[in-house]
Design a protein around this motif. Structure first.
Motif, PDB file in Angstrom:
ATOM      1  N   GLY A 233       3.383   7.534   0.306  1.00 46.27           N
ATOM      2  CA  GLY A 233       3.996   7.549  -0.186  1.00 46.27           C
ATOM      3  C   GLY A 233       4.685   6.106   0.127  1.00 46.27           C
ATOM      4  O   GLY A 233       5.798   5.697  -0.179  1.00 46.27           O
ATOM      5  N   LEU A 234       3.938   5.001   0.802  1.00 43.85           N
ATOM      6  CA  LEU A 234       4.322   3.824   1.145  1.00 43.85           C
ATOM      7  C   LEU A 234       3.932   2.865   0.173  1.00 43.85           C
ATOM      8  O   LEU A 234       4.677   1.783   0.835  1.00 43.85           O
ATOM      9  CB  LEU A 234       3.209   3.656   2.142  1.00 43.85           C
ATOM     10  N   GLY A 235       3.788   2.803  -0.907  1.00 44.68           N
ATOM     11  CA  GLY A 235       2.957   1.796  -1.737  1.00 44.68           C
ATOM     12  C   GLY A 235       2.384   2.133  -3.027  1.00 44.68           C
ATOM     13  O   GLY A 235       2.116   3.461  -2.753  1.00 44.68           O
ATOM     14  N   VAL A 236       1.914   1.531  -3.854  1.00 40.42           N
ATOM     15  CA  VAL A 236       0.778   1.466  -4.688  1.00 40.42           C
ATOM     16  C   VAL A 236      -0.563   0.756  -4.243  1.00 40.42           C
ATOM     17  O   VAL A 236       0.052  -0.875  -3.595  1.00 40.42           O
ATOM     18  CB  VAL A 236       0.899   0.699  -6.175  1.00 40.42           C
ATOM     19  N   ALA A 237      -1.302   1.275  -4.167  1.00 37.20           N
ATOM     20  CA  ALA A 237      -2.959   1.169  -3.317  1.00 37.20           C
ATOM     21  C   ALA A 237      -3.774   1.492  -4.615  1.00 37.20           C
ATOM     22  O   ALA A 237      -4.056   1.166  -6.019  1.00 37.20           O
ATOM     23  CB  ALA A 237      -3.313   1.630  -2.687  1.00 37.20           C
ATOM     24  N   LEU A 238      -4.471  -0.380  -4.592  1.00 42.49           N
ATOM     25  CA  LEU A 238      -5.966  -0.163  -5.367  1.00 42.49           C
ATOM     26  C   LEU A 238      -7.528   0.329  -5.197  1.00 42.49           C
ATOM     27  O   LEU A 238      -7.335   0.286  -3.548  1.00 42.49           O
ATOM     28  CB  LEU A 238      -6.006  -1.888  -5.498  1.00 42.49           C
TER      29      LEU A 238
END
Length: 304
Positions: A233-238
């Motif tokens: 839940g730390l951010g959005v990754a590719l």
């Protein structure tokens, strides 16, 4: 009777010519640099011509030396391959494999039970490695590479293109800052792979977003760590859609926008050029190519 130069001198010549150094050749062959120099003088006297231009600190090949090196190297390669063909245990069921950590933990490990069920007599020895291998100097039989497929002196078999999609924890979709369109990424932290920062820029451009100033960014040294950070839940990754198919199917990760970025790179199975495959190597090759190319979704098929 063959008229051949001293064979040990040829071996020393190949090493000295390859390194462009008598000292380096001596180190490789466990002899002194003066011994290398003596062998080269012997070979040059036999041939009646100079193979090296010598200076105080360096040696370079003469045109004759360059021409001779090509033929000597080819002959040694033929001898080496012939020896391997004779001594290789074609019945071996043990396969030593090198793969990238992300590929190992996210794709290969979840499918190992399927391989073992199909080939119970084949033993895999798996090593996690990010770098390219020198198959002349390693006991590793096969490896899975990620890249363009342009590598010299190895057999290369295409497995699957790498396509990236945005992934995040489902908690982000349920929060106060929904992800309904690509522009909404400006409200979230973007997780980058430090050596591939261009991936987010390319994905945003492909999605019709000229520029966004994200709320924050987080850099990770590998795709494996970036995906793990997104799952927390730390951010959005590719992430690669194939490698993360298990987490996406289980709901640990979600794909907020089904827009894929073609990296123009792929996974490849590689091994030494012209190497005869053992029974174990053939089994792993056939299984891996079938799993990666036959199941387009990348998901683990249900057991029957």
């Amino acid at each position: 009777m063959r008229h051949l130069p001293p064979l040990n001198a040829l071996r020393v010549f190949e090493s000295a010519a390859r390194h462009r150094s008598f000292a380096a050749a001596g180190k490789e062959l466990f002899v002194t640099s003066s011994a290398v120099s003596h062998q080269m003088k012997t070979l040059e006297e036999y041939l009646g011509l100079s193979l090296f231009n010598r200076s105080r600190r360096t040696v370079t090949l003469t045109p004759a030396g360059e021409q001779y090196l090509t033929s000597v190297r080819h002959a040694f390669d033929e001898i080496e391959m012939a020896t391997q063909r004779l001594t290789a245990n074609q019945e071996s069921n043990v396969v030593k494999i090198s793969v990238a950590p992300n590929f190992l933990t996210r794709w290969l490990m979840p499918r190992m039970a399927r391989f073992q069920a199909l080939y119970p007599d084949v033993e895999l020895e798996i090593n996690a490695s990010m770098g390219l291998l020198d198959f002349d100097r390693t006991s590793t039989d096969m490896a899975v590479y990620f890249g363009s497929g342009e590598w010299d002196d190895i057999e290369v078999h295409f497995l699957r293109k790498v396509m990236l999609v945005p992934v995040c924890s489902p908690r982000l979709l349920d929060g106060e800052l929904p992800l309904e369109k690509p522009e909404d990424l400006a409200k979230h932290t973007l997780i980058y792979v430090s050596k591939r920062k261009w991936e987010w820029e390319n994905w945003l451009q492909q999605s019709g977003v000229d520029f966004i100033s994200a709320r924050g960014s987080l850099q990770m040294s590998s795709g494996q760590l970036a995906t793990a950070a997104a799952q927390e839940g730390l951010g959005v990754a590719l992430a690669d859609s194939t490698l993360t198919s298990r987490e996406i199917k289980s709901g640990k990760l979600v794909v907020p926008f089904d827009i894929q970025l073609d990296t123009h790179r792929a996974f490849y199975l590689v091994y030494r050029k012209q190497r005869p495959l053992t029974i174990g190597m053939k089994a792993f090759k056939e299984w891996l190519m079938s799993e990666m190319q036959g199941n387009e979704s990348g998901e683990i098929p249900e057991e029957t």
